[in-house]
Design a protein around this motif. Structure first.
Motif, PDB file in Angstrom:
ATOM      1  N   GLN A 123       0.765  -1.068  -0.193  1.00  0.00           N
ATOM      2  CA  GLN A 123       0.034   0.026   0.158  1.00  0.00           C
ATOM      3  C   GLN A 123       0.784   1.371   0.025  1.00  0.00           C
ATOM      4  O   GLN A 123       0.377   2.437  -0.373  1.00  0.00           O
ATOM      5  CB  GLN A 123      -0.989  -0.017   1.283  1.00  0.00           C
ATOM      6  CG  GLN A 123      -1.866  -0.999   1.199  1.00  0.00           C
ATOM      7  CD  GLN A 123      -2.881  -0.874   2.319  1.00  0.00           C
ATOM      8  OE1 GLN A 123      -2.521  -1.749   3.372  1.00  0.00           O
ATOM      9  NE2 GLN A 123      -3.812  -0.356   2.533  1.00  0.00           N
ATOM     10  N   CYS A 140     -10.474  -0.252   4.223  1.00  0.00           N
ATOM     11  CA  CYS A 140      -9.099  -0.365   3.719  1.00  0.00           C
ATOM     12  C   CYS A 140      -8.515   0.949   3.492  1.00  0.00           C
ATOM     13  O   CYS A 140      -9.334   2.043   2.935  1.00  0.00           O
ATOM     14  CB  CYS A 140      -8.982  -1.169   2.598  1.00  0.00           C
ATOM     15  SG  CYS A 140      -7.404  -1.110   1.782  1.00  0.00           S
ATOM     16  N   HIS A 177      -6.677  -9.839   5.501  1.00  0.00           N
ATOM     17  CA  HIS A 177      -6.842  -8.669   4.524  1.00  0.00           C
ATOM     18  C   HIS A 177      -5.348  -8.160   4.202  1.00  0.00           C
ATOM     19  O   HIS A 177      -5.140  -7.902   2.967  1.00  0.00           O
ATOM     20  CB  HIS A 177      -7.678  -7.566   5.489  1.00  0.00           C
ATOM     21  CG  HIS A 177      -7.667  -6.398   4.717  1.00  0.00           C
ATOM     22  ND1 HIS A 177      -8.933  -6.029   4.264  1.00  0.00           N
ATOM     23  CD2 HIS A 177      -6.972  -5.327   4.218  1.00  0.00           C
ATOM     24  CE1 HIS A 177      -8.795  -4.769   3.785  1.00  0.00           C
ATOM     25  NE2 HIS A 177      -7.553  -4.402   3.664  1.00  0.00           N
ATOM     26  N   GLU A 178      -4.413  -8.009   5.150  1.00  0.00           N
ATOM     27  CA  GLU A 178      -3.148  -7.455   4.707  1.00  0.00           C
ATOM     28  C   GLU A 178      -2.271  -8.382   3.959  1.00  0.00           C
ATOM     29  O   GLU A 178      -1.694  -7.984   3.230  1.00  0.00           O
ATOM     30  CB  GLU A 178      -2.577  -7.074   5.989  1.00  0.00           C
ATOM     31  CG  GLU A 178      -3.063  -5.958   7.043  1.00  0.00           C
ATOM     32  CD  GLU A 178      -3.762  -4.831   6.349  1.00  0.00           C
ATOM     33  OE1 GLU A 178      -2.871  -4.335   5.270  1.00  0.00           O
ATOM     34  OE2 GLU A 178      -4.680  -4.344   6.646  1.00  0.00           O
ATOM     35  N   HIS A 209      -3.125  -8.075   0.355  1.00  0.00           N
ATOM     36  CA  HIS A 209      -2.445  -6.928  -0.480  1.00  0.00           C
ATOM     37  C   HIS A 209      -1.125  -7.308  -0.944  1.00  0.00           C
ATOM     38  O   HIS A 209      -0.725  -6.928  -1.986  1.00  0.00           O
ATOM     39  CB  HIS A 209      -2.017  -5.642   0.537  1.00  0.00           C
ATOM     40  CG  HIS A 209      -3.389  -4.947   1.008  1.00  0.00           C
ATOM     41  ND1 HIS A 209      -4.048  -3.982  -0.329  1.00  0.00           N
ATOM     42  CD2 HIS A 209      -3.902  -4.509   1.970  1.00  0.00           C
ATOM     43  CE1 HIS A 209      -4.915  -3.463   0.298  1.00  0.00           C
ATOM     44  NE2 HIS A 209      -5.161  -3.662   1.623  1.00  0.00           N
TER      45      HIS A 209
HETATM   46 NI    NI Z   1      -6.327  -2.910   2.733  1.00  0.00          NI
END
Ligand code: NI
Length: 167
Positions: free
Chosen positions: A51, A91, A133-134, A137
């Motif tokens: 991210q 997010c 979730h991470e 990514h």
């Molecule tokens: Ni996220």
């Protein structure tokens, strides 16, 4: 320390697949410090290196209420999972959008810590959801991509509209 720029969906760089950290060095630790500062400032409860446009397998999470329990996972791997939970997720790369996603309820994750030492831990509930979730990514996957094509189209339209309004 520095606050890093968080990539905003839809940005192609969010789809890059991260590579493993070969060795945990001072530069990995500096990146992690900056990621933590960025996450807390946002504020958010999790951040993947992807991210902030650093395509290395590093995630950080802090699901504590006082924001004082930073967890760092370098080269994370889920070695077991069980159960199912539908949790509403958000997010930092998709601000203002909250949608339910089905995940495993409990996981065991192994990773390296800041010193480069391996560890494993069990997680459940919000922490388990956040880690999953991470970790998505790192594979170039954003949570909204679990939703129906119609919902994804609506989300993209909503984001476009918001970007126009703030310009
Ligand atoms: Ni996220």
């Amino acid at each position: 320390m520095a606050i890093l720029k968080i990539l905003q969906y839809p940005d192609d760089r969010l789809h890059k697949v991260a590579t493993s950290v070969k060795q945990v060095t001072d530069s990995s630790r500096k990146l992690i410090k900056d990621m933590a500062e960025t996450m807390y400032a946002a504020p958010g409860i999790g951040l993947a290196a992807t991210q902030v446009d650093q395509h290395l397998r590093i995630i950080i999470v802090d699901t504590s209420e006082e924001n004082n329990n930073l967890m760092v996972f370098i080269n994370p791997e889920i070695i077991s999972f069980s159960g199912e939970s539908d949790c509403e997720e958000g997010c930092l790369s998709v601000p203002g959008i909250y949608e339910k996603v089905r995940r495993a309820e409990r996981i065991t994750v192994k990773a390296l810590n800041l010193k480069g030492d391996p560890f494993s831990m069990d997680a459940e509930g919000l922490l388990a959801v956040c880690i999953q979730h991470e970790m998505d990514h790192l594979l170039g996957k954003v949570f909204v991509e679990y939703l129906s094509p119609l919902k994804q189209t609506r989300i993209r339209a909503k984001i476009k509209k918001r970007v126009r309004e703030t310009m």
